[in-house]
Write a protein that holds these residues in place. Structure first.
Motif, PDB file in Angstrom:
ATOM      1  N   VAL A 174      -8.598   9.977  13.019  1.00  0.00           N
ATOM      2  CA  VAL A 174      -7.669   8.903  13.412  1.00  0.00           C
ATOM      3  C   VAL A 174      -7.366   8.993  14.900  1.00  0.00           C
ATOM      4  N   PRO A 175      -7.057   7.882  15.575  1.00  0.00           N
ATOM      5  CA  PRO A 175      -7.122   6.506  15.069  1.00  0.00           C
ATOM      6  C   PRO A 175      -8.455   5.826  15.357  1.00  0.00           C
ATOM      7  N   ARG A 176      -9.452   6.602  15.818  1.00  0.00           N
ATOM      8  CA  ARG A 176     -10.770   5.997  16.049  1.00  0.00           C
ATOM      9  C   ARG A 176     -11.337   5.454  14.744  1.00  0.00           C
TER      10      ARG A 176
ATOM     11  N   LEU B  89      -8.714   3.767   2.272  1.00  0.00           N
ATOM     12  CA  LEU B  89      -7.541   4.142   3.049  1.00  0.00           C
ATOM     13  C   LEU B  89      -7.516   3.356   4.359  1.00  0.00           C
ATOM     14  N   VAL B  90      -6.298   3.105   4.844  1.00  0.00           N
ATOM     15  CA  VAL B  90      -6.100   2.359   6.080  1.00  0.00           C
ATOM     16  C   VAL B  90      -5.240   3.195   7.021  1.00  0.00           C
ATOM     17  N   THR B  91      -5.703   3.386   8.249  1.00  0.00           N
ATOM     18  CA  THR B  91      -4.941   4.118   9.248  1.00  0.00           C
ATOM     19  C   THR B  91      -3.734   3.301   9.690  1.00  0.00           C
ATOM     20  N   HIS B  92      -2.574   3.962   9.742  1.00  0.00           N
ATOM     21  CA  HIS B  92      -1.328   3.297  10.142  1.00  0.00           C
ATOM     22  C   HIS B  92      -0.522   4.214  11.059  1.00  0.00           C
ATOM     23  N   PRO B  93      -0.061   3.686  12.214  1.00  0.00           N
ATOM     24  CA  PRO B  93      -0.336   2.347  12.740  1.00  0.00           C
ATOM     25  C   PRO B  93      -1.722   2.294  13.374  1.00  0.00           C
ATOM     26  N   GLN B  94      -2.217   1.087  13.579  1.00  0.00           N
ATOM     27  CA  GLN B  94      -3.491   0.900  14.264  1.00  0.00           C
ATOM     28  C   GLN B  94      -3.196   0.463  15.695  1.00  0.00           C
ATOM     29  N   PRO B  95      -3.490   1.316  16.683  1.00  0.00           N
ATOM     30  CA  PRO B  95      -3.141   1.006  18.071  1.00  0.00           C
ATOM     31  C   PRO B  95      -3.818  -0.276  18.558  1.00  0.00           C
TER      32      PRO B  95
ATOM     33  N   ARG C 130     -10.871  19.455   0.345  1.00  0.00           N
ATOM     34  CA  ARG C 130     -10.662  20.857   0.738  1.00  0.00           C
ATOM     35  C   ARG C 130      -9.811  20.964   2.008  1.00  0.00           C
ATOM     36  N   TYR C 131     -10.123  20.118   3.010  1.00  0.00           N
ATOM     37  CA  TYR C 131      -9.417  20.233   4.292  1.00  0.00           C
ATOM     38  C   TYR C 131      -8.201  19.327   4.409  1.00  0.00           C
ATOM     39  N   LYS C 132      -8.108  18.310   3.560  1.00  0.00           N
ATOM     40  CA  LYS C 132      -6.954  17.405   3.536  1.00  0.00           C
ATOM     41  C   LYS C 132      -6.626  16.875   4.930  1.00  0.00           C
TER      42      LYS C 132
ATOM     43  N   MET D 239       0.840  -1.197   0.000  1.00  0.00           N
ATOM     44  CA  MET D 239       0.000   0.000   0.000  1.00  0.00           C
ATOM     45  C   MET D 239       0.877   1.250   0.000  1.00  0.00           C
ATOM     46  N   SER D 240       0.441   2.261  -0.714  1.00  0.00           N
ATOM     47  CA  SER D 240       1.209   3.507  -0.810  1.00  0.00           C
ATOM     48  C   SER D 240       0.673   4.556   0.162  1.00  0.00           C
ATOM     49  N   SER D 241       1.523   5.533   0.489  1.00  0.00           N
ATOM     50  CA  SER D 241       1.131   6.601   1.404  1.00  0.00           C
ATOM     51  C   SER D 241       0.183   7.570   0.712  1.00  0.00           C
ATOM     52  N   TYR D 242      -0.891   7.944   1.398  1.00  0.00           N
ATOM     53  CA  TYR D 242      -1.870   8.885   0.846  1.00  0.00           C
ATOM     54  C   TYR D 242      -1.667  10.273   1.450  1.00  0.00           C
ATOM     55  N   LEU D 243      -1.676  10.359   2.775  1.00  0.00           N
ATOM     56  CA  LEU D 243      -1.321  11.598   3.473  1.00  0.00           C
ATOM     57  C   LEU D 243      -1.086  11.300   4.946  1.00  0.00           C
ATOM     58  N   LYS D 244      -0.517  12.288   5.653  1.00  0.00           N
ATOM     59  CA  LYS D 244      -0.314  12.187   7.089  1.00  0.00           C
ATOM     60  C   LYS D 244      -1.273  13.139   7.787  1.00  0.00           C
ATOM     61  N   THR D 245      -1.820  12.669   8.901  1.00  0.00           N
ATOM     62  CA  THR D 245      -2.751  13.472   9.677  1.00  0.00           C
ATOM     63  C   THR D 245      -2.493  13.192  11.147  1.00  0.00           C
ATOM     64  N   LYS D 246      -3.352  13.697  12.032  1.00  0.00           N
ATOM     65  CA  LYS D 246      -3.169  13.416  13.448  1.00  0.00           C
ATOM     66  C   LYS D 246      -4.498  13.398  14.182  1.00  0.00           C
ATOM     67  N   ASP D 247      -4.447  12.945  15.415  1.00  0.00           N
ATOM     68  CA  ASP D 247      -5.623  12.894  16.272  1.00  0.00           C
ATOM     69  C   ASP D 247      -5.864  14.293  16.841  1.00  0.00           C
ATOM     70  N   TYR D 248      -6.532  15.139  16.054  1.00  0.00           N
ATOM     71  CA  TYR D 248      -6.788  16.512  16.484  1.00  0.00           C
ATOM     72  C   TYR D 248      -7.761  16.576  17.650  1.00  0.00           C
ATOM     73  N   PHE D 249      -8.596  15.562  17.793  1.00  0.00           N
ATOM     74  CA  PHE D 249      -9.631  15.576  18.827  1.00  0.00           C
ATOM     75  C   PHE D 249      -9.070  15.347  20.225  1.00  0.00           C
ATOM     76  N   ASN D 250      -8.043  14.477  20.330  1.00  0.00           N
ATOM     77  CA  ASN D 250      -7.668  14.022  21.660  1.00  0.00           C
ATOM     78  C   ASN D 250      -6.167  14.098  21.924  1.00  0.00           C
ATOM     79  N   THR D 251      -5.387  13.177  21.357  1.00  0.00           N
ATOM     80  CA  THR D 251      -4.001  12.991  21.790  1.00  0.00           C
ATOM     81  C   THR D 251      -2.975  13.787  20.997  1.00  0.00           C
ATOM     82  N   GLN D 252      -3.343  14.271  19.831  1.00  0.00           N
ATOM     83  CA  GLN D 252      -2.429  14.976  18.917  1.00  0.00           C
ATOM     84  C   GLN D 252      -1.359  14.048  18.333  1.00  0.00           C
ATOM     85  N   GLU D 253      -1.523  12.739  18.475  1.00  0.00           N
ATOM     86  CA  GLU D 253      -0.587  11.789  17.866  1.00  0.00           C
ATOM     87  C   GLU D 253      -0.723  11.803  16.353  1.00  0.00           C
ATOM     88  N   GLU D 254       0.394  11.564  15.664  1.00  0.00           N
ATOM     89  CA  GLU D 254       0.397  11.558  14.202  1.00  0.00           C
ATOM     90  C   GLU D 254       0.181  10.147  13.666  1.00  0.00           C
TER      91      GLU D 254
END
Length: 275
Positions: free
Chosen positions: A195-197, A28-34, A185-187, A1-16
């Motif tokens: 993520v990661p929920r 799309l698949v969230t990586h890593p999956q806790p 629009r928001y990417k 699988m190829s990379s689509y984009l990077k994001t983070k948990d804006y709601f809670n932990t701020q983890e990428e």
């Protein structure tokens, strides 16, 4: 699988996290999956587990939710369900099942979160913590309202869920659409990624491909037009730190207008039938 984009948990932990593109299923698949997902839901602000109406976002959410409850029941009434046996997976605080019960549906529900189950119990709706706790029976309709994207071990869970469906029964699934205008629009700031929920991120192509191996055929789709406004409102907050009503309303409106021709709504309901 190829990379689509990077994001983070804006709601809670701020983890990428990274989103990987599965070209076979067009999703799309969230990586890593806790391995321990519960910690990412531990917040009094997680709105689907709460009945709070304290701030503007919560008030808007519950206003839209109230409208959608009756719409959802009309939808399940419209499918061929002579036994009126309904299973709702990820039932939250039980409002959909309560509305369906009042419309003469025989209901069962699953909700892993103990706080949400407690709130549902206060309304007279007793929910199971797991699919494994459901009495051995079959259902005419099974619903997953913005739940499929949360399920770990997806293939195993789908096998369990679809095995509970009567022949010619209907599975109704509502999920965000990462190919919508507001997502593009928001990417990285798009609240629909959550993520990661959200472990999985679906396209209109992905859903029929995913369910085909469980002998379910896609019958029709319906838009969830209000979602583009609410998701845009959250996305603006993640992007700017502010509740920008006008900007969010404009983006939500444009997303729906473009989807009239592209069919790429912010969230989509899929009605599938078991062969």
């Amino acid at each position: 699988m190829s990379s689509y984009l990077k994001t983070k948990d804006y709601f809670n932990t701020q983890e990428e996290f990274e989103l990987l593109y599965d070209s076979e299923l067009d999703m799309l698949v969230t990586h890593p999956q806790p391995s321990e997902l519960d910690i990412y839901y531990k917040s009094e602000d997680y709105i689907s587990h709460s009945d709070s109406r304290q701030n503007l976002l919560e008030k808007i959410y519950h206003l839209v939710k109230k409208y959608n409850l009756n719409r959802k029941v009309r939808l399940i009434d419209s499918v061929n369900s002579p036994g009126k046996k309904l299973l709702d997976i990820g039932a939250g605080t039980g409002d959909f099942l309560l509305t369906a019960k009042n419309k003469n549906w025989n209901i069962e529900g699953v909700e892993p979160n103990s706080m949400a189950r407690s709130k549902a119990a206060g309304k007279g709706i007793l929910l199971h913590p797991s699919i494994d706790d459901i009495p051995k029976t079959k259902f005419d309709v099974i619903t997953l309202w913005h739940v499929l994207e949360h399920l770990p071990n997806l293939d195993k869970q789908l096998a369990s869920i679809t095995s509970l469906l009567n022949d010619n029964g209907n599975l109704i699934v509502a999920v965000p659409n990462f190919k919508s205008y507001d997502a593009k629009r928001y990417k990285t700031f798009w609240a629909g990624f959550d993520v990661p929920r959200h472990l999985w991120h679906f396209s209109r192509t992905a859903i029929p491909l995913l369910f085909n191996k469980y002998n379910l055929d896609l019958m029709s789709t319906k838009p969830m037009c209000f979602d583009s406004y609410y998701v845009s409102l959250l996305s603006e907050k993640y992007k700017t730190g502010k509740t920008k009503l006008l900007s969010a309303a404009y983006t939500g409106f444009i997303s729906n207008i473009r989807a009239l021709s592209t069919k790429e709504y912010s969230s989509i309901i899929y009605i599938l039938k078991k062969a």
